[in-house]
Design a protein around this motif. Structure first.
Motif, PDB file in Angstrom:
ATOM      1  N   GLY A  72      50.949  37.028  84.542  1.00 43.75           N
ATOM      2  CA  GLY A  72      51.493  35.974  83.478  1.00 43.75           C
ATOM      3  C   GLY A  72      50.290  35.482  82.716  1.00 43.75           C
ATOM      4  O   GLY A  72      50.783  34.807  81.734  1.00 43.75           O
TER       5      GLY A  72
ATOM      6  N   ARG B 186      54.172  42.383  75.913  1.00 44.77           N
ATOM      7  CA  ARG B 186      54.561  41.184  74.937  1.00 44.77           C
ATOM      8  C   ARG B 186      55.215  40.178  75.533  1.00 44.77           C
ATOM      9  O   ARG B 186      56.426  40.467  76.062  1.00 44.77           O
ATOM     10  N   ASN B 187      54.818  39.021  75.494  1.00 41.27           N
ATOM     11  CA  ASN B 187      55.767  37.722  75.739  1.00 41.27           C
ATOM     12  C   ASN B 187      56.550  37.439  74.389  1.00 41.27           C
ATOM     13  O   ASN B 187      56.311  38.133  73.429  1.00 41.27           O
TER      14      ASN B 187
END
Length: 607
Positions: free
Chosen positions: A390, A379-380
């Motif tokens: 990314g 999770r970002n």
């Protein structure tokens, strides 16, 4: 059982009907003049369908509606018994095999004629099979049945001999329409010939195709010389409805007499209507999520735009664990289905398989999150799953625009997978076949009808079913090519011992389950209704608690008997009977209809 339909439901049904109907038609009455409604006293059985006919060629047909027509228009070597689906005579009256199981001899009946008066013979069957063996385009639909054939001959008009490369367990279940050689040998390019320009179409089944207009109708008349006896209705019409609400409203008004694929809300409403009987039977279909494991062809080329993350089994299994099948059965199908497990529906109890407790992938969001973490999709800061590159983990799923089930389940998936940090775009299209064949999808709602012999629906996941090149159309469902699955397929197809073959088929289902290429969500019931004041009797399959639409044979429409009286409907037909594959009223989020899905590489279900 008879009370009035609530006004709110009547209003919803009527509003759907007002939206009408067929491509190219302005009003129902305008269409009526073109689809045989002014019948001059004929008793007409009208079947409402939501699928477009893809081809009237038995060598190309890929959709349920098309192969339904072929079951009516052509005989197969064998048929399935209406009681328990064991093999019974069709064009062949009997069959025997050599001691080594490599040579099969069929006796062809003497009392089957083509509708143009010529005798149907073993030569017609030999020509049909040989054409499939020598012309790849003629093998598009049913090539899996003849891939193991070594030689096919007709030493005399009543004898067909098939020599095999190795034993083949499907020799009493060859679901291949036999065509008249004297008609089809004139065809040039089998990839382009759709058999839809000259009528009547020559056949030897219980019905003869007499007319066809794309996305409007197919008309058939009884074959008076059919060896089993002619159907009792004067005409059979398959009429295309893009809007299923109109078909349900027509049923209530007596303009049509049979609808299929009812939503729970529709079935409940129709149970309280006058002169209507609802049939709710165990189905022969499964409803699944199919992943794109990387579209490829036999020549080794890859194509399409499938998401690369789905090449990772951990990602597929994470999506599997983040899908609540029980909620789908309870909320979408409203209990008119059984929770999905193995690939073969429980109706076929000998082949039905379910994972044991240690193998079963239960709804477990925490486990799904763990799998994605381990696969490198963290999770970002915004909670989205991203790969090492990314890029966010966002998928597309193909959805049938006319199928409320697809849409309702799509909403659930967006919620469940969204909580996992996975994005999902639900692409609802009128035509899902084009992007599917091109490999331009990540996931898709999928469904097949399974025959009593499961060989075909297993074959569509073999490497041999892939298209020859990216430009060709193969027999594959969703480009699966797994060596272990292929090895098991080869073993089961050559196994004559019933118990051993059952074991191999279950191993195949176990392998398909473990790879997570297919997530079978549910086995929907066959929920259908007909007017008892227009149909006196009709045969279900199996006879005890069976379905009417989509049978393994022609029993329902061949057996249908008109009710007493003229059977006139408001639209002017003397006997309107409609079998609907109906996209229905959605009364709440999650309520929907299981519309028979597009068939690829002939399944009828397969059909």
């Amino acid at each position: 059982m008879v009370t009035k339909v609530p006004a709110r439901i009547r209003l919803l049904l009527a509003s759907g009907a007002a939206a009408v109907l067929l491509a190219g038609s302005a009003t129902p009455s305008a269409q009526a003049a073109d689809d045989g409604k002014d019948n001059g006293g004929k008793k007409v059985l009208t079947v409402a369908v939501s699928q477009s006919v893809d081809s009237l060629s038995p060598f190309l047909a890929q959709k349920l509606v098309s192969t339904t027509i072929h079951r009516l228009a052509y005989e197969y070597l064998t048929n399935y018994d209406v009681k328990d689906a064991h093999p019974v005579p069709g064009l062949a009256t009997e069959w025997k095999t050599s001691p080594d199981k490599l040579t099969w001899t069929y006796t062809i009946r003497k009392n089957s004629k083509w509708s143009d008066g010529k005798q149907a013979t073993a030569e017609d069957a030999a020509w049909t099979f040989n054409k499939m063996m020598t012309d790849e385009n003629a093998a598009t639909a049913n090539g899996s049945f003849t891939a193991n054939f070594k030689k096919v001959t007709a030493p005399n008009p009543e004898t067909l001999v098939i020599e095999l490369k190795k034993p083949q367990a499907t020799m009493t279940a060859l679901d291949v329409p036999i065509v008249p050689r004297h008609v089809w040998e004139k065809v040039g390019d089998f990839s382009k010939f759709n058999n839809d320009k000259q009528f009547p179409i020559v056949g030897n089944g219980p019905f003869v195709v007499t007319d066809f207009k794309v996305d409007q109708f197919v008309k058939l008349k009884p074959n008076k010389d059919f060896w089993r006896g002619a159907p009792k209705f004067d005409e059979l019409v398959l009429k295309y409805y893009k809007d299923g609400d109109a078909a349900v409203a027509a049923l209530q008004k007596g303009e049509v007499s049979f609808v299929q694929g009812l939503t729970p809300a529709q079935a409940t409403a129709l149970r309280s209507a006058d002169n209507i009987k609802v049939n709710d039977a165990p189905g022969r279909r499964f409803f699944a999520l199919a992943t794109n494991p990387g579209a490829r062809s036999k020549d080794g080329k890859t194509f399409g735009s499938g998401h690369k993350a789905l090449l990772d089994p951990a990602v597929r299994k994470a999506l599997f664990a983040a899908t609540d099948r029980k909620t789908i059965v309870d909320k979408v199908f409203q209990g008119h289905a059984v929770e999905g497990e193995g690939y073969i529906p429980p109706r076929f109890d000998s082949y039905f398989w379910k994972p044991d407790a240690s193998q079963r992938v239960a709804y477990d969001p925490a486990r799904a999150a763990q799998l994605l973490d381990q696969a490198g999709y963290k999770r970002n800061g915004g909670g989205k799953r991203v790969g090492k590159d990314g890029k966010a983990l966002d998928f597309r799923i193909l959805c049938h625009a006319t199928d409320p089930n697809d849409k309702a389940i799509g909403k659930y998936l967006q919620e469940w997978w969204g909580e996992l940090g996975v994005g999902l775009k639900v692409d609802c299209l009128d035509n899902v076949s084009d992007p599917w064949l091109k490999g331009d999808y990540d996931l898709a709602f999928d469904g097949w009808s399974v025959n009593p012999d499961p060989d075909f629906v297993l074959s569509i996941h073999t490497c041999g079913a892939l298209p020859a090149t990216p430009k060709d159309t193969g027999a594959t469902d969703n480009f699966i090519c797994d060596k272990q699955f292929d090895e098991l397929y080869g073993k089961q197809s050559a196994e004559y011992d019933a118990a051993k073959r059952v074991g191999l088929v279950k191993e195949m289902q176990s392998r398909l389950y473990d790879t997570a290429y297919m997530n079978v969500l549910a086995y929907p019931n066959a929920v259908e209704a007909y007017r008892t004041d227009q149909i006196k009797s009709i045969t279900t399959m199996p006879e005890a608690a069976g379905n009417l639409w989509g049978q393994d044979g022609y029993w329902s429409w061949w057996s249908a008997e008109p009710a007493a009286g003229d059977g006139s409907s408001d639209s002017g037909s003397s006997m309107g009977v409609v079998i609907g594959i109906v996209a229905a009223v959605v009364l709440a989020a999650g309520l929907g209809l299981f519309v028979v899905m597009r068939r690829r590489s002939t399944a009828e279900d397969r059909e």
